[in-house]
Design an enzyme around this catalytic site. Structure first.
Site, PDB file in Angstrom:
ATOM      1  N   ASP A   1       0.188   6.685  -4.215  1.00 21.22           N
ATOM      2  CA  ASP A   1      -0.810   6.345  -5.035  1.00 21.22           C
ATOM      3  C   ASP A   1      -1.240   7.279  -6.052  1.00 21.22           C
ATOM      4  O   ASP A   1      -1.258   6.948  -7.366  1.00 21.22           O
ATOM      5  CB  ASP A   1      -2.137   6.082  -4.175  1.00 21.22           C
ATOM      6  CG  ASP A   1      -2.186   4.884  -3.511  1.00 21.22           C
ATOM      7  OD1 ASP A   1      -1.283   3.949  -3.616  1.00 21.22           O
ATOM      8  OD2 ASP A   1      -3.057   4.704  -2.650  1.00 21.22           O
TER       9      ASP A   1
ATOM     10  N   HIS B   1       0.942  -1.173  -0.074  1.00 19.40           N
ATOM     11  CA  HIS B   1       0.065   0.043   0.253  1.00 19.40           C
ATOM     12  C   HIS B   1       0.956   1.079   0.174  1.00 19.40           C
ATOM     13  O   HIS B   1       2.318   1.253   0.129  1.00 19.40           O
ATOM     14  CB  HIS B   1      -0.960   0.096   1.283  1.00 19.40           C
ATOM     15  CG  HIS B   1      -2.000  -0.846   0.850  1.00 19.40           C
ATOM     16  ND1 HIS B   1      -3.097  -0.794   0.294  1.00 19.40           N
ATOM     17  CD2 HIS B   1      -2.365  -2.195   1.854  1.00 19.40           C
ATOM     18  CE1 HIS B   1      -3.642  -1.748   0.327  1.00 19.40           C
ATOM     19  NE2 HIS B   1      -3.409  -2.820   1.368  1.00 19.40           N
TER      20      HIS B   1
END
Length: 378
Positions: A166, A136
């Protein structure tokens, strides 16, 4: 709109891929979300919700269509392959190997459509020992060396409040990669594979700290860098009313103006002072800033060019005149919810601007429409 003729099949979920395709959809691309009929994009289920879907999903998936296909079934694969024949771009964010196991990897799709651009947005990219590992945003920041530099000197690393890897390391490079591949296709007539690694993207962001290490082999330390709060001229200070004010007076002219305004001209020669002196400066400036409220300091600096700004919360940000002038918070019409506020389009084009045209689709809302167009209806 600049991307009006471009059709994108979007297999991504959650944040990086959907943010990438949102930007492309904002400028006219036909983005078709290919979702599983049982759950669809995981972001639909997040809280809080506006209707059956989350606020996050509504924000990221405006201007898109939704088609439900079971890519594990023979029928779903066949339907997808028919859609690929008429697509310009496929975007996916599975771990390497998933699309190959489905029989839908780039080598298969490009034989069907040589003009296809295939973009894979993953944590570690398609190669290397970490390629198939899960991860992540926090993990990519950790491996890239950025997390180690975030936070106060002597404290532990601080997790950022938004997803740097991200969006900055994944979504934006994916947009650029897709547009570059589309531009190149105009010359060659064929597509290509766009390999986006969020970890790679974060490393490429380290322009103000990594080159120094590459040249001098000196490990940078948290809280001691030019732009991480280690210097008095680039720091956040607390005001009398427990609010915060940011100072970005990096250049001599801004630092001079700042020091003159707080009546400490003796600080002016200390802009480049050693670290221990910077700590003393920060302490003394903090003592001064504590004597007035945020509003009082903003009034003092209102006509001074010293790069001084209030630390705003979201309510204040939305009403800020610069945000309003740039239309970065927009009110759009929703068929069932009425007026809904959304984040605006960050890229401004003078001739062909992006716009929010349609609301986020319901799960499978466009399945029948797309199957009809492809001749897939039984």
């Amino acid at each position: 709109m600049p991307l009006k003729s471009i059709r994108i099949l979007d297999l991504t979920r959650l944040l990086p891929g959907p943010y990438c395709t949102m930007l492309l959809a904002d400028f006219g691309a036909e983005v078709i979300k290919v979702e599983d009929a049982k759950m669809g994009d995981y972001a639909r289920a997040y809280e809080p919700k506006l209707d059956e879907d989350s606020t996050l999903f509504h924000s990221l998936n405006r201007n898109k269509k939704s088609v439900c296909l079971n890519l594990k079934s023979a029928e779903g694969k066949a339907d997808f392959l028919r859609m690929v024949e008429k697509a310009d771009v496929v975007v996916e964010s599975f771990r390497p190997g998933v699309m190959e196991r489905l029989g839908l990897n780039y080598d298969v799709l490009k034989r069907l459509n040589p003009k296809l651009i295939y973009c894979a947005v993953t944590g570690f990219g398609q190669t290397g020992p970490y390629a198939k590992q899960p991860g992540h945003d926090l993990n990519y920041l950790s491996y890239a060396g950025l997390l180690n530099l975030m936070g106060e000197k002597g404290g532990k690393p601080v997790i950022p409040a938004t997803q740097i890897a991200d969006i900055g390391g994944g979504a934006y490079p994916a947009v650029v990669g897709i547009l570059l591949a589309l531009f190149e296709r105009e010359k060659s007539g064929t597509g290509q594979f766009v390999d986006i690694s969020m970890m790679d993207g974060v490393i490429s962001w380290l322009q103000t700290v990594l080159p120094n290490y590459l040249m001098k082999n000196e490990i940078p330390k948290r809280g001691e860098q030019l732009l991480d709060g280690g210097r008095a001229c680039y720091a956040v200070y607390e005001t009398k009313d427990n609010r915060f004010i940011s100072v970005g007076a990096l250049e001599p002219k801004f630092w001079q103006a700042f020091c003159q305004t707080i009546n400490r001209t003796d600080f002016i020669p200390l802009l480049e002072a050693p670290l221990h002196e910077q700590h003393r400066l920060k302490y003394e400036i903090q003592t001064i800033m504590s004597k007035k409220t945020l509003a009082e300091w903003l009034a003092v600096f209102s006509d001074i060019e010293a790069c001084v700004s209030p630390v705003l919360d979201f309510a204040e940000m939305m009403n800020d005149p610069q945000v309003r002038a740039r239309e970065m918070i927009q009110t759009v019409k929703h068929n069932t919810l009425g007026a809904v506020k959304q984040i605006g389009v960050p890229i401004k084009l003078s001739k062909t601007p992006g716009e929010i045209r349609t609301q986020a689709p319901r799960l499978g809302e466009h399945t029948a429409e797309m199957k009809g167009e492809m001749g897939l209806l039984k």
